[in-house]
Scaffold this motif. Structure first.
Motif, PDB file in Angstrom:
ATOM      1  N   GLU A 172     -61.286  -8.658 -78.744  1.00 36.55           N
ATOM      2  CA  GLU A 172     -62.613  -8.277 -78.266  1.00 36.55           C
ATOM      3  C   GLU A 172     -62.760  -8.424 -76.756  1.00 36.55           C
ATOM      4  OE1 GLU A 172     -62.967  -9.485 -82.554  1.00 36.55           O
ATOM      5  OE2 GLU A 172     -62.072 -10.380 -80.765  1.00 36.55           O
ATOM      6  N   SER A 173     -62.097  -9.405 -76.162  1.00 37.06           N
ATOM      7  CA  SER A 173     -62.200  -9.586 -74.707  1.00 37.06           C
ATOM      8  C   SER A 173     -61.030  -8.962 -73.958  1.00 37.06           C
ATOM      9  CB  SER A 173     -62.301 -11.072 -74.364  1.00 37.06           C
ATOM     10  OG  SER A 173     -61.298 -11.818 -74.998  1.00 37.06           O
TER      11      SER A 173
ATOM     12  N   TRP B 182     -68.955 -16.195 -80.872  1.00 33.10           N
ATOM     13  CA  TRP B 182     -68.893 -16.345 -79.418  1.00 33.10           C
ATOM     14  C   TRP B 182     -69.689 -15.277 -78.668  1.00 33.10           C
ATOM     15  CZ3 TRP B 182     -62.822 -16.577 -79.451  1.00 33.10           C
ATOM     16  CH2 TRP B 182     -62.405 -17.834 -79.921  1.00 33.10           C
TER      17      TRP B 182
ATOM     18  N   TYR C 154     -67.435 -10.643 -76.186  1.00 31.93           N
ATOM     19  CA  TYR C 154     -67.716 -11.023 -77.574  1.00 31.93           C
ATOM     20  C   TYR C 154     -69.180 -10.792 -77.878  1.00 31.93           C
ATOM     21  CZ  TYR C 154     -63.113 -13.067 -77.505  1.00 31.93           C
ATOM     22  OH  TYR C 154     -61.755 -13.229 -77.397  1.00 31.93           O
TER      23      TYR C 154
ATOM     24  N   GLU D 240     -68.584 -12.008 -82.372  1.00 29.70           N
ATOM     25  CA  GLU D 240     -67.310 -12.183 -83.082  1.00 29.70           C
ATOM     26  C   GLU D 240     -66.792 -13.603 -82.842  1.00 29.70           C
ATOM     27  OE1 GLU D 240     -67.765  -7.859 -81.891  1.00 29.70           O
ATOM     28  OE2 GLU D 240     -67.758  -9.757 -80.782  1.00 29.70           O
TER      29      GLU D 240
END
Length: 516
Positions: free
Chosen positions: A355-356, A346, A340, A343
């Motif tokens: 995102e992760s 975080w 992140y 976003e």
């Protein structure tokens, strides 16, 4: 037959590039060299080949430009050690034994480097290992102990500890080039795993990049001030916000310089960070302004680390060119998971949100892979091991759970998965992201948070790519919800995961904590 899109890399490119430039399957050379470059926590949104608005990565982009860019590569468990164990073993965390960062990797199990070694490859592992056991299956290894240090790091060369002066990204690349130049047997194919520590927290750039991004005004992610309104308590109760959980002393460099610096390095550090520290201490900003300031500081250091990674990727690519190795070498660039970059407010990873979950994956293999192609199939880090074995002409072991992506690399139409399975275990622990598992298809994602919570989340990624609107209770998605639950059950059975295993792991974790 599913559709697969191959397009030129570049903004606005509309022409299609087909795999006609690649060699036919029957003409493929046997046993190509394999160079696997993996960074730690390098988000795809910080690579310009993936459209980064933050930075440029010309050397990493070169792999994409001269090879294949995967747009939908995902991890099975978004955390460092488990991802590495999956890549080595070709098996999910519940089977390879590394469900979280606290558990050691059992080096006696079968891994793809061992199989390549048995087939005549010279194998090497250099850089970040992070698996709490000595590497096995490698003719040469030189790894960082634990997380490793950014400056003047210790390394374990075949078990012997040595300290190396300088910056870790440069050092592991130096050692990798030394292996290719001096240790490599020219009569054998090689498999070199080159693992960078950067850009892992706490994001310490090399001295040459301490101030590279000073004065930059990075665009803020649209979800920087996400309120998690429709989501479960899992999104609200984590401990990975820029506002509350970035450490002022080390993460934001408000404290003392790292202890491993020599005097010259310390002076450079103080020269770069003292003005930033003084500017911060002179202000008492409102909460919203503080988040914005922390985001900008975070990006300066994070991207400074990536600048060094990109430079060193260029050094390795240049070496392959200069020594006639480029055409017959499969070059892979990836990260152990996503990350992140502000976003949802975080940093860090762990969640099954995009995102992760998403990993960058770029592959160049001039003898077989058409340059400038893009693939949107659902690929997993679970597939890396079977793919490397297949490229070397070897069959995967029966208990390897991934699939070879060789056909995708060659641009061939072939059956491929329609969904992926994910399972995260590390709770309670740092960042306090709750345990969860889920399924993702091309359009939808279903997540079940469990342990001290029982919550479901469903996202329509086509309509809601930022995952802001949980539609699990929406009657309009009732049929989708049921289909995804059915698919989730199918995948848990397929991969040998179950509620009974979850319960057993919880008991093991409790005993482990009681022994501490």
């Amino acid at each position: 037959m599913r559709q697969r899109f191959y397009g030129l890399i570049g903004v606005g490119a509309a022409a299609l590039v087909f795999a006609s430039c690649a060699a036919p399957v029957s003409d493929l050379p046997s046993k190509p060299n394999i160079l696997f470059i993996m960074s730690d926590d390098h988000a795809a949104q910080a690579i310009s080949a993936y459209g980064s608005r933050l930075n440029r990565t010309p050397n990493i982009d070169r792999i994409a430009r001269e090879g294949l860019r995967f747009t939908n590569c995902f991890c099975t468990n978004s955390i460092c050690a488990p991802s590495r164990a999956v890549i080595l073993s070709g098996r999910y965390s519940h089977l390879n034994g590394v469900r979280d960062n606290a558990l050691p990797f059992d080096g006696t199990q079968v891994t793809f480097p061992k199989l390549l070694q048995q087939a005549g490859y010279q194998t090497a592992m250099i850089g970040k290992w992070h698996l709490k056991s000595d590497p096995t299956g490698f003719d040469y290894w030189n790894v960082l102990p634990g997380q490793g240090a950014y400056y003047n790091p210790d390394m374990l060369e075949m078990g012997e500890k040595k300290q190396y002066p300088g910056y870790v990204t440069d050092i592991v690349t130096d050692i990798a080039l030394e292996f290719l130049r001096d240790r490599r047997d020219p009569d054998k194919p090689f498999c070199l795993m080159l693992h960078h520590k950067a850009p892992h927290r706490n994001w310490q750039p090399p001295l040459r990049h301490l101030s590279t991004y000073d004065g930059s005004d990075f665009p803020e992610p649209e979800t920087l001030f996400d309120d998690y309104a429709t989501r479960s308590a899992a999104a609200r109760e984590q401990e990975m916000t820029l506002l509350r959980h970035l450490r002022p002393d080390s993460d934001l460099k408000m404290g003392e310089a790292p202890g491993r610096l020599n005097e010259e390095q310390r002076q450079a550090w103080e020269s770069a960070y003292a003005p930033k520290r003084n500017a911060f201490q002179a202000n008492t900003p409102k909460e919203e302004d503080l988040v914005r300031w922390k985001y900008q500081r975070y990006m300066q250091d994070y991207l400074g680390c990536i600048a060094a990674v990109d430079e060193n990727v260029g050094r390795v690519l240049d070496f392959l060119d200069e020594n006639g190795l480029a055409d017959h070498t499969v070059v892979v660039y990836t990260s152990d998971q996503g990350f992140y970059l502000g976003e949802h407010g975080w940093f860090d990873k762990r969640f099954m949100y995009e995102e992760s979950l998403r990993m960058p994956l770029l592959v160049r293999y001039p003898e077989a892979v058409a340059a400038g192609t893009v693939n949107a199939d659902l690929v997993l880090n679970l597939d890396f091991a079977p793919t490397f074995l297949d490229l070397a002409g070897l069959a995967k072991p029966q208990d390897f759970q991934g699939e070879s992506a060789k056909s995708l690399l060659l641009g061939q139409a072939s059956p491929w998965r329609k969904s992926i399975y994910y399972h995260y275990y590390e709770f309670p622990a740092v960042h306090m992201v709750k345990r969860h598992y889920g399924v993702r298809t091309e359009r939808y994602k279903l997540i079940h948070f469990y342990h001290n919570i029982d919550a479901w989340e469903l996202y329509d990624l086509e309509k809601d790519p930022q995952e802001l609107n949980n539609v699990y209770e929406n009657p309009g998605y009732a049929s989708v919800r049921q289909e995804l639950k059915t698919e989730l059950t199918r995948l848990r059975i397929l991969y040998g995961d179950s509620q009974e295993l979850d319960a057993g792991f919880l008991r093991e974790d409790l005993k482990r904590r009681e022994r501490r």
